[in-house]
Design an enzyme around this catalytic site. Structure first.
Site, PDB file in Angstrom:
ATOM      1  N   GLU A 466     -17.912 -30.099 -12.672  1.00  0.00           N
ATOM      2  CA  GLU A 466     -17.644 -31.476 -13.055  1.00  0.00           C
ATOM      3  C   GLU A 466     -16.854 -32.128 -11.916  1.00  0.00           C
ATOM      4  OE1 GLU A 466     -17.425 -33.819 -17.121  1.00  0.00           O
ATOM      5  OE2 GLU A 466     -16.975 -31.718 -17.210  1.00  0.00           O
ATOM      6  N   GLU A 744      -6.731 -29.473 -20.833  1.00  0.00           N
ATOM      7  CA  GLU A 744      -7.638 -30.507 -21.326  1.00  0.00           C
ATOM      8  C   GLU A 744      -7.534 -30.632 -22.843  1.00  0.00           C
ATOM      9  OE1 GLU A 744     -11.776 -29.653 -20.658  1.00  0.00           O
ATOM     10  OE2 GLU A 744     -12.318 -31.768 -20.899  1.00  0.00           O
TER      11      GLU A 744
HETATM   12  C1  BGC Z   1     -14.403 -34.742 -18.833  1.00  0.00           C
HETATM   13  C2  BGC Z   1     -13.371 -35.668 -19.375  1.00  0.00           C
HETATM   14  C3  BGC Z   1     -14.034 -36.990 -19.613  1.00  0.00           C
HETATM   15  C4  BGC Z   1     -14.998 -36.738 -20.739  1.00  0.00           C
HETATM   16  C5  BGC Z   1     -15.656 -37.936 -21.327  1.00  0.00           C
HETATM   17  C6  BGC Z   1     -15.434 -34.561 -19.896  1.00  0.00           C
HETATM   18  O1  BGC Z   1     -16.449 -33.709 -19.546  1.00  0.00           O
HETATM   19  O2  BGC Z   1     -13.869 -33.555 -18.380  1.00  0.00           O
HETATM   20  O3  BGC Z   1     -12.126 -35.549 -18.982  1.00  0.00           O
HETATM   21  O4  BGC Z   1     -13.226 -38.068 -19.724  1.00  0.00           O
HETATM   22  O5  BGC Z   1     -15.946 -35.762 -20.380  1.00  0.00           O
HETATM   23  O6  BGC Z   1     -16.889 -37.710 -21.893  1.00  0.00           O
END
Ligand code: BGC
Length: 865
Positions: A466, A744
């Site tokens: 990501e 997270e």
């Molecule tokens: C990310 C996030 C993001 C979110 C929103 C995730 O995969 O890591 O931090 O804001 O998706 O869909």
């Protein structure tokens, strides 16, 4: 102490920066040693400018008034390649200060026709992906004697590192970083005077896939996003003592050949075979066997732009705090701190030995836990040429605390493997401490999550497939970030990309630079609250902290277009129902497999943000002297606020869904219909927090607001209860469970010790660390109340079990600080106000006015009544 001027700054650049892109850079300076009551009334700016081959021209420009932050450029426009020096002196009515030290900088290549370098790369078919062997490029050239100054202007399709005559050029990593390459491709400038010599020289470029054609994005992601071929764009300009200039630029005189990097990818890592190094390939006379002429590539049409922020560098080196030998050359290393970076090895072994490096944020049963990395391989491999070598992968970066080294020849000795911490080389600006070591560790975790994720762009996470510029994450975190580090240059650059892509897609994409990855390629391009709000809220947040009106002005059209899209997406009733929303993402009550199924209705969240963004745009317009716009946006904000209250708030002060987030949004955004409802509603919010023993039930939307909403509505103790809560979900839960960065998910590591099986389980995501901004402003009690810290409010609010807190910040005017101690019912406070700023001290017993200097005060605490 004598009056003096210090820290003369040019835009947001580090001192001595060469290759800047501003023709009229704004100047800032600080003043020390001023008597009480000093006011800067007169300024002299001594400007010395030098065009290559010409003698310096020096002049002194007089200015009047108190401005000392981002003061408009006082001279003629700068030109490409111009070097300049700025010194400043100031006075009130009396004697002048001494001249400041001169700050130097140099302009890069401002115009397209300054560039004669073309993008060049290996000819022929690049082959199929996902990973192809990147080429190296080289050429030789001769120079006459008497080199006065030489510059290399460098960028790439892909990532690039230069060598001249066997020596690495500069210390920047992953040049040119990641911008929205179709619109803007950054270049870096290096002083290479000392690397060149009279006679024969050689220059070579290493290339890697980087963001250009490497793997990007979640769910398998994409490759070749910007193209399937790499290219270098290098312009070397060498000025001789006699003023003549030689230019060695990438063109068809270069050749391409294979190198030891067999593949390089940001997610998957680098494979390197030292037997293919080709000793001396950047020395003149190298027998370039197997090398062939390059081809010139299409330039892609993007503007070549100078950086506004700092480059990526190795900023620190960590030794392992523990090494466990697993047998047969396999080791698990613990670096004690989750971070972004790469390993550096010193290895000695027979030819053909293959050393493999794997990385992870957590261990399970003593082995790397790689599930959270999803499809990213995060693996580097080095094949030894025989004998001893020092090595680090060039073009990859990982997020990890632990590493597994396997295939190690012999015993791993101390110093053999260290970790290089890599991020954008920003200046640290802010610090916090308190009497509670757990709270301090929480703050430290926030700092490390910032460091791990300010990797040229503001990313969501540094480890899995990501690492994207997710808009919602930085929207939540920008106020905290701007206190801790000088992030304005970096975020200013990223916001320009955002504005460019917003025009391209007629949408604020959920991450910038945007890639069309499922499911977003199929979803309607609806304005997504919290995320898209970055276009409007973040420029204003940065302006409030830095006073950078230019940035606010530059982003104004983008902010307006964002709000217009929200207005169009909402119904005539001003409610944002029916649009695509991520809502209170990762509310801990949502099921692990669907972070959008939060307690709080997503349209409530979106409508609350609509009202708030309209209000904030009105304030933006005011700062930009656009009173008509301000009135229009205030009227819109009033309408949405009314619609929100009618739809979501009942007369007894209940907000729909009765969640921490629903109340936090309503309070923080000022959405109550009247004071009586507000009192009942905020009391209910505090009751919910008490009933949960301080446990958090907010996600990305509510978390940055909830503690402010409590402390701002008379429920300070409930806010502290959340801060100091140790049970999941809470901030300290992660600290007590070994977190060294912000997670997270509130429970990325679950109370039973297992790693959360949900797809979103990073251990390094800064968004939930947004509480640190409240810690600075309310716990320690230091806050900017006029743009750029021109006016400071000190309002410490002790609570919970804390008996001490302190924070300091290097404001544009100089250091501001506060430190308080609570003992025997007395609150004692020490504060520092920099010259040029004024302050208010509010200790709960009214406000007192402070000038620059240090001050001490004490009151009975808690205040009577
Ligand atoms: C990310 C996030 C993001 C979110 C929103 C995730 O995969 O890591 O931090 O804001 O998706 O869909």
């Amino acid at each position: 102490m004598a009056l003096e001027v210090t820290r003369v700054r040019i835009e947001h650049h580090a001192p001595g920066r060469i290759g800047i892109g501003e023709t009229r850079p704004r100047l800032s300076w600080q003043i020390a040693g001023a008597e009480p009551g000093f006011v800067q009334r007169e300024v002299e700016v001594r400007l010395s400018r030098t065009m290559p081959g010409e003698s310096p021209v020096t002049g002194v420009i007089a200015l009047e008034g108190p401005d000392q932050v981002l003061v408009p450029w006082p001279g003629e426009d700068l030109r490409s390649r111009e070097a300049f020096e700025v010194a400043v002196r100031v006075r009130d009515a009396g004697a002048w200060s001494a001249w400041s030290d001169a700050t130097v900088a140099e302009v890069g290549l401002l115009r397209a026709d300054d560039w004669s370098a073309r993008p060049v790369g290996a000819a022929g078919d690049p082959g199929a992906g996902p990973h192809r062997r990147p080429e190296r490029l080289r050429r030789e050239f001769a120079l006459p004697a008497g080199i006065r100054r030489a510059r290399a202007y460098v960028t790439a399709h892909g990532v690039i590192e230069l060598e001249i005559n066997g020596q690495r050029v500069g210390d920047e990593i992953l040049t040119p970083g990641w911008t929205s390459y179709r619109h803007r491709l950054r270049y870096a400038t290096f002083d290479v005077t000392d690397l060149l010599r009279a006679g024969d020289n050689a220059i070579g470029a290493w290339l890697g896939d980087g963001w250009w054609r490497g793997r990007l994005g979640f769910g398998g992601g994409l490759k070749d996003v910007y193209g399937d071929r790499l290219a270098a764009i290098v312009q070397l300009e060498v000025e001789a003592e006699d003023g003549t200039v030689a230019r060695i630029v990438t063109d068809d005189s270069w050749s391409a050949g294979p190198g030891p990097i067999l593949m390089s990818d940001l997610y998957d890592g680098e494979r390197y075979d030292a037997r293919e190094e080709g000793d001396g390939w950047t020395l003149p006379g190298y027998a370039a066997e197997g090398w062939a002429p390059v081809t010139i590539r299409d330039d892609g049409g993007a503007a070549l732009v100078a950086p506004t922020g700092p480059p990526l560098r190795v900023v620190e080196t960590l030794d392992p705090v523990a090494v466990e030998a697993k047998g047969e050359g396999r080791y698990i290393l613990d670096f004690g701190q989750n971070h972004s970076g790469r390993l550096r090895l010193r290895a000695d072994g027979p030819e053909g030995t293959l050393i493999r490096l794997r990385h992870a944020e957590v261990l399970v049963d003593g082995e790397l836990c790689t599930e959270p990395l999803r499809t990213a391989e995060v693996t580097d491999e080095l094949t030894l040429a025989g004998g001893s070598t020092e090595w680090t992968p060039r073009f990859t970066i990982h997020g990890y605390r632990y590493a597994e080294v396997s295939g190690w020849p012999g015993d791993l000795a101390p110093g053999d493997v260290v970790s290089e911490v890599i991020h954008s080389d920003m200046e640290r600006l802010g610090w916090f401490e308190s009497s509670d070591p757990l709270v301090d560790r929480l703050h430290e975790n926030v700092v490390w999550s910032l460091r791990g994720n300010f990797v040229d762009i503001p990313t969501d996470c540094p480890q899995r497939d990501e690492r994207l510029g997710w808009t919602g994450d930085i929207q939540a975190f920008a106020p905290t970030a701007s206190f801790l580090y000088d992030v304005t240059g970096l975020l200013g650059s990223w916001l320009q990309d955002l504005a460019a892509e917003q025009i391209e897609y007629d949408w604020v994409p959920p991450y910038v630079p945007y890639l069309e990855i499922p499911p977003f390629d199929k979803l309607p391009r609806d304005p997504m609250a919290v995320w898209g709000d970055v276009a409007l809220l973040t420029p204003l947040a940065l302006f409030e902290r830095t006073g950078d009106r230019g940035l606010l002005e530059r982003q104004y059209a983008s902010a307006q277009a964002w709000l217009a899209s929200v207005e169009a997406g909402a119904g005539p009733d001003r409610i944002c129902a029916g649009t695509e929303q991520l809502g209170d993402w990762l509310d801990p009550n949502a099921p692990p497999e669907d972070p959008t199924r939060a307690m709080t209705d997503r349209y409530l969240v979106a409508t609350a943000y609509f009202a708030w963004s309209a209000r904030r745009l009105a304030r933006t317009a005011e700062h930009l002297d656009r009173p008509d716009d301000a009135a229009r946006y205030d009227a819109l904000a009033d309408e949405v606020t009314e619609a929100y209250a009618a739809r979501y708030i009942t007369p007894d002060g209940r907000v729909q869904d009765d969640s921490q987030t629903a109340y936090a949004l309503t309070e923080a955004f000022g959405l109550w219909p009247d004071e009586a409802t507000r009192e009942r509603g905020t009391a209910r919010m505090a009751e919910l927090v008490d009933a949960a023993d301080g446990r958090v039930s907010t996600g990305f939307a509510g978390t940055p607001l909830v503690t402010d909403a409590l402390s701002g509505s008379g429920h300070l103790e409930a806010a502290y209860r959340m801060l100091e809560c140790q049970e999941a979900p809470s901030w300290l839960y992660a600290v007590l469970n070994g977190g060294t960065t912000i997670w997270e998910r509130w429970d990325s590591l679950r109370p039973d010790g297992t790693v959360n099986a949900g797809d979103m389980t990073s251990f390094n995501h800064y968004a939930l660390g947004a509480i640190a901004d409240w810690m600075h402003r309310v716990v320690a009690g230091i806050e900017a109340v006029e743009p750029g810290w021109h006016r400071i409010r000190f309002a410490p609010r002790p609570g919970g079990s804390l008996t001490h807190a302190a924070a300091r910040h290097l404001t544009p005017y100089g250091e501001a600080s506060i430190s308080w101690e609570l003992s025997d019912g007395t609150l004692a406070v020490d504060v520092t106000v920099p010259v040029g700023a004024t302050a208010l001290l509010d200790m709960g017993d009214g406000e007192r006015e402070l000038g620059h200097g240090t001050h001490r005060a004490s009151v009975a605490w808690p205040p009577a009544g």
